[in-house]
Design a protein around this motif. Structure first.
Motif, PDB file in Angstrom:
ATOM      1  N   SER A   1     -54.423  -6.269 -12.618  1.00 56.30           N
ATOM      2  CA  SER A   1     -54.357  -5.332 -11.493  1.00 56.30           C
ATOM      3  C   SER A   1     -53.032  -4.578 -11.475  1.00 56.30           C
ATOM      4  O   SER A   1     -52.935  -3.496 -10.907  1.00 56.30           O
ATOM      5  N   ALA A   2     -52.003  -5.168 -12.114  1.00 57.51           N
ATOM      6  CA  ALA A   2     -50.706  -4.497 -12.212  1.00 57.51           C
ATOM      7  C   ALA A   2     -50.612  -3.644 -13.470  1.00 57.51           C
ATOM      8  O   ALA A   2     -49.543  -3.110 -13.794  1.00 57.51           O
ATOM      9  N   GLY A   3     -51.736  -3.525 -14.211  1.00 58.61           N
ATOM     10  CA  GLY A   3     -51.764  -2.684 -15.399  1.00 58.61           C
ATOM     11  C   GLY A   3     -51.292  -3.370 -16.657  1.00 58.61           C
ATOM     12  O   GLY A   3     -50.996  -2.703 -17.663  1.00 58.61           O
ATOM     13  N   ILE A   4     -51.210  -4.712 -16.627  1.00 63.53           N
ATOM     14  CA  ILE A   4     -50.748  -5.465 -17.796  1.00 63.53           C
ATOM     15  C   ILE A   4     -51.911  -6.293 -18.320  1.00 63.53           C
ATOM     16  O   ILE A   4     -52.377  -7.220 -17.653  1.00 63.53           O
ATOM     17  N   GLU A   5     -52.379  -5.948 -19.494  1.00 67.08           N
ATOM     18  CA  GLU A   5     -53.529  -6.639 -20.082  1.00 67.08           C
ATOM     19  C   GLU A   5     -53.050  -7.813 -20.940  1.00 67.08           C
ATOM     20  O   GLU A   5     -52.378  -7.617 -21.960  1.00 67.08           O
ATOM     21  N   ILE A   6     -53.342  -9.029 -20.518  1.00 73.63           N
ATOM     22  CA  ILE A   6     -52.950 -10.224 -21.268  1.00 73.63           C
ATOM     23  C   ILE A   6     -54.127 -11.195 -21.300  1.00 73.63           C
ATOM     24  O   ILE A   6     -55.117 -11.015 -20.578  1.00 73.63           O
ATOM     25  N   ASP A   7     -54.022 -12.203 -22.160  1.00 72.30           N
ATOM     26  CA  ASP A   7     -54.994 -13.280 -22.134  1.00 72.30           C
ATOM     27  C   ASP A   7     -54.256 -14.590 -21.859  1.00 72.30           C
ATOM     28  O   ASP A   7     -53.034 -14.600 -21.644  1.00 72.30           O
ATOM     29  N   ARG A   8     -54.965 -15.696 -21.854  1.00 71.66           N
ATOM     30  CA  ARG A   8     -54.379 -16.978 -21.458  1.00 71.66           C
ATOM     31  C   ARG A   8     -53.250 -17.412 -22.382  1.00 71.66           C
ATOM     32  O   ARG A   8     -52.405 -18.230 -22.000  1.00 71.66           O
ATOM     33  N   HIS A   9     -53.178 -16.856 -23.608  1.00 76.32           N
ATOM     34  CA  HIS A   9     -52.127 -17.244 -24.537  1.00 76.32           C
ATOM     35  C   HIS A   9     -50.756 -16.691 -24.127  1.00 76.32           C
ATOM     36  O   HIS A   9     -49.738 -17.095 -24.693  1.00 76.32           O
ATOM     37  N   ALA A  10     -50.755 -15.794 -23.135  1.00 78.98           N
ATOM     38  CA  ALA A  10     -49.471 -15.330 -22.593  1.00 78.98           C
ATOM     39  C   ALA A  10     -48.786 -16.434 -21.797  1.00 78.98           C
ATOM     40  O   ALA A  10     -47.582 -16.378 -21.556  1.00 78.98           O
ATOM     41  N   PHE A  11     -49.562 -17.440 -21.382  1.00 73.26           N
ATOM     42  CA  PHE A  11     -49.009 -18.575 -20.646  1.00 73.26           C
ATOM     43  C   PHE A  11     -48.711 -19.681 -21.656  1.00 73.26           C
ATOM     44  O   PHE A  11     -49.610 -20.331 -22.177  1.00 73.26           O
ATOM     45  N   HIS A  12     -47.439 -19.911 -21.908  1.00 71.34           N
ATOM     46  CA  HIS A  12     -47.049 -20.895 -22.913  1.00 71.34           C
ATOM     47  C   HIS A  12     -47.345 -22.324 -22.465  1.00 71.34           C
ATOM     48  O   HIS A  12     -47.485 -23.225 -23.294  1.00 71.34           O
ATOM     49  N   VAL A  13     -47.392 -22.533 -21.156  1.00 71.74           N
ATOM     50  CA  VAL A  13     -47.780 -23.833 -20.591  1.00 71.74           C
ATOM     51  C   VAL A  13     -48.914 -23.569 -19.616  1.00 71.74           C
ATOM     52  O   VAL A  13     -48.799 -22.695 -18.745  1.00 71.74           O
ATOM     53  N   ARG A  14     -50.013 -24.303 -19.743  1.00 75.81           N
ATOM     54  CA  ARG A  14     -51.203 -24.042 -18.934  1.00 75.81           C
ATOM     55  C   ARG A  14     -51.698 -25.318 -18.250  1.00 75.81           C
ATOM     56  O   ARG A  14     -51.743 -26.384 -18.869  1.00 75.81           O
ATOM     57  N   CYS A  15     -52.083 -25.176 -16.994  1.00 72.41           N
ATOM     58  CA  CYS A  15     -52.656 -26.290 -16.238  1.00 72.41           C
ATOM     59  C   CYS A  15     -53.332 -25.723 -15.002  1.00 72.41           C
ATOM     60  O   CYS A  15     -52.847 -24.758 -14.408  1.00 72.41           O
ATOM     61  N   ASP A  16     -54.436 -26.308 -14.600  1.00 72.32           N
ATOM     62  CA  ASP A  16     -55.124 -25.849 -13.388  1.00 72.32           C
ATOM     63  C   ASP A  16     -54.747 -26.665 -12.159  1.00 72.32           C
ATOM     64  O   ASP A  16     -55.270 -26.417 -11.068  1.00 72.32           O
ATOM     65  N   HIS A  17     -53.852 -27.628 -12.311  1.00 68.27           N
ATOM     66  CA  HIS A  17     -53.387 -28.425 -11.176  1.00 68.27           C
ATOM     67  C   HIS A  17     -52.117 -27.781 -10.640  1.00 68.27           C
ATOM     68  O   HIS A  17     -51.087 -27.727 -11.314  1.00 68.27           O
ATOM     69  N   HIS A  18     -52.170 -27.279  -9.419  1.00 70.40           N
ATOM     70  CA  HIS A  18     -51.067 -26.491  -8.872  1.00 70.40           C
ATOM     71  C   HIS A  18     -49.770 -27.293  -8.735  1.00 70.40           C
ATOM     72  O   HIS A  18     -48.681 -26.758  -8.951  1.00 70.40           O
ATOM     73  N   ALA A  19     -49.896 -28.563  -8.373  1.00 69.49           N
ATOM     74  CA  ALA A  19     -48.691 -29.384  -8.233  1.00 69.49           C
ATOM     75  C   ALA A  19     -48.016 -29.606  -9.576  1.00 69.49           C
ATOM     76  O   ALA A  19     -46.784 -29.662  -9.662  1.00 69.49           O
ATOM     77  N   VAL A  20     -48.798 -29.724 -10.655  1.00 63.46           N
ATOM     78  CA  VAL A  20     -48.222 -29.874 -11.993  1.00 63.46           C
ATOM     79  C   VAL A  20     -47.448 -28.609 -12.371  1.00 63.46           C
ATOM     80  O   VAL A  20     -46.347 -28.679 -12.933  1.00 63.46           O
ATOM     81  N   ILE A  21     -48.007 -27.455 -12.059  1.00 69.70           N
ATOM     82  CA  ILE A  21     -47.315 -26.190 -12.337  1.00 69.70           C
ATOM     83  C   ILE A  21     -45.992 -26.128 -11.575  1.00 69.70           C
ATOM     84  O   ILE A  21     -44.952 -25.742 -12.125  1.00 69.70           O
ATOM     85  N   TRP A  22     -46.018 -26.523 -10.306  1.00 72.76           N
ATOM     86  CA  TRP A  22     -44.805 -26.472  -9.492  1.00 72.76           C
ATOM     87  C   TRP A  22     -43.749 -27.448 -10.022  1.00 72.76           C
ATOM     88  O   TRP A  22     -42.570 -27.098 -10.163  1.00 72.76           O
ATOM     89  N   GLU A  23     -44.145 -28.665 -10.340  1.00 74.26           N
ATOM     90  CA  GLU A  23     -43.186 -29.636 -10.842  1.00 74.26           C
ATOM     91  C   GLU A  23     -42.639 -29.211 -12.205  1.00 74.26           C
ATOM     92  O   GLU A  23     -41.460 -29.457 -12.515  1.00 74.26           O
ATOM     93  N   SER A  24     -43.460 -28.576 -13.016  1.00 75.36           N
ATOM     94  CA  SER A  24     -42.978 -28.051 -14.289  1.00 75.36           C
ATOM     95  C   SER A  24     -41.954 -26.942 -14.072  1.00 75.36           C
ATOM     96  O   SER A  24     -40.961 -26.828 -14.803  1.00 75.36           O
ATOM     97  N   THR A  25     -42.191 -26.139 -13.051  1.00 79.99           N
ATOM     98  CA  THR A  25     -41.230 -25.084 -12.701  1.00 79.99           C
ATOM     99  C   THR A  25     -39.912 -25.704 -12.268  1.00 79.99           C
ATOM    100  O   THR A  25     -38.831 -25.277 -12.714  1.00 79.99           O
ATOM    101  N   ARG A  26     -39.969 -26.691 -11.408  1.00 82.04           N
ATOM    102  CA  ARG A  26     -38.754 -27.372 -10.927  1.00 82.04           C
ATOM    103  C   ARG A  26     -37.977 -27.983 -12.083  1.00 82.04           C
ATOM    104  O   ARG A  26     -36.745 -28.022 -12.071  1.00 82.04           O
ATOM    105  N   ALA A  27     -38.699 -28.471 -13.088  1.00 74.19           N
ATOM    106  CA  ALA A  27     -38.041 -29.125 -14.227  1.00 74.19           C
ATOM    107  C   ALA A  27     -37.416 -28.136 -15.199  1.00 74.19           C
ATOM    108  O   ALA A  27     -36.703 -28.546 -16.118  1.00 74.19           O
TER     109      ALA A  27
END
Length: 325
Positions: free
Chosen positions: A206-232
């Motif tokens: 929607s921001a005009g940037i076409e990417i696929d899931r490989h743009a995310f070097h770390v992937r998880c569908d559990h939101h708390a895991v994403i947040w804790e990974s960010t904190r780390a």
């Protein structure tokens, strides 16, 4: 002076707290012209100016500030009178089952429940921490906190507020890799994203940037895991701003990035509105979550009342599948 209509004082308190006729009208479920007449009539009766009107809204004068405390006290007494008349003074006790998303259940609810259980020791709480929609009709939960408007049949829903979402990274990640200057530079950093969920991919597109899931070097569908990974310090993610603001190890980045707001709703089956304990918990959650969405401390004492001011309750009439963040 002794015969001042209570409705005038009630309208005065609502406008003073919200800062505008439109917001007060939504709170009281009244019309703006009615509230405007109430304020004008009260000022005429008291022979004082209560508000300074301007483009920024209604600002209290010194007289208005002096009277607001009294108006709030009168409102609390009126609410107590109403509860007594309606027979709502029965003991507030029993079990209430709350369904909420993983992030809310883990990082928001505990602080709220610490105050709730202290104020209402007779209430027992069960938490369903899940991003799946719990079936309120089947009593899988009594109250649901959701990030989309619930629309199952026979539910009533209250819109709490909108939660800002921000890009963020740990201070140690920024120290190692630098701070992205714009969205294009963001793609050269380690981004933590969803594995199967499409929300972030759609946001980039929607921001005009076409990417696929490989743009995310770390992937998880559990939101708390994403947040804790960010904190780390693993990488950059997108999180609820109130959670980011409360974490000293994480900083918001790219303030110019416009990310859609995340709505917060409270829902329950309409038949449960007559339950004193359910309404007490729902009102407590409404007030506490509003403070959370606005970035205010959750440690502030909540209003100890089973009849907090409510926005319009919306009856839902259609069904659809919900997802939550």
């Amino acid at each position: 002076m002794a015969d001042i209509d209570w409705n005038l004082i009630r309208s005065f308190a609502a406008v003073a707290e919200t800062g505008s006729l439109s917001a007060a009208a939504r709170t009281l479920r009244a019309s703006q012209p009615t509230l405007g007449r109430h304020i004008a009539e009260l000022e005429q009766v008291l022979d004082v100016t209560l508000f300074r009107r301007g483009r920024a809204g209604y600002k209290l004068t010194s007289h208005g500030v002096d009277l607001l405390g009294r108006a709030k006290a009168m409102r609390e007494q009126a609410e107590a009178f109403s509860r007594l008349a309606l027979g709502a003074t029965e003991e507030v006790a029993g079990t209430v089952r709350i369904a909420a998303s993983e992030m809310v259940s883990i990082y928001v609810l505990p602080s709220i429940l610490a105050r709730l259980t202290s104020e209402e020791p007779g209430i027992e709480i069960e938490i369903v921490a899940s991003n799946l929609v719990e079936n309120l009709l089947g009593r899988d939960a009594d109250i649901a906190i959701r990030m989309v408007e619930p629309s199952q049949l026979d539910l009533v829903a209250r819109k709490v507020a909108d939660i800002p979402i921000v890009a963020c990274a740990a201070t140690n990640y920024i120290a190692r890799h630098g701070r992205p200057g714009d969205v294009s530079e963001l793609l050269h950093h380690t981004i933590i994203g969803f594995d199967r969920g499409m929300e972030m991919l759609n946001g980039f597109r929607s921001a005009g940037i076409e990417i696929d899931r490989h743009a995310f070097h770390v992937r998880c569908d559990h939101h708390a895991v994403i947040w804790e990974s960010t904190r780390a310090g693993v990488g950059i993610s997108f999180q609820q701003q109130p959670i980011v603001d409360r974490e000293p190890l994480v900083e918001a980045i790219l303030p110019e990035l416009r990310i859609p707001l995340l709505p917060c709703w409270i829902a329950m089956h309409r038949d449960l509105r007559s339950s004193v304990r359910i309404r007490r918990v729902a009102d407590f959650l409404q007030e506490s979550l509003k403070r959370y969405c606005e970035g205010r401390p959750l440690s502030e004492p909540a209003l100890n009342s089973a009849a907090l001011a409510r926005p319009a309750i919306r009856h839902t009439t259609t069904r659809r599948t919900e997802t939550a963040t």
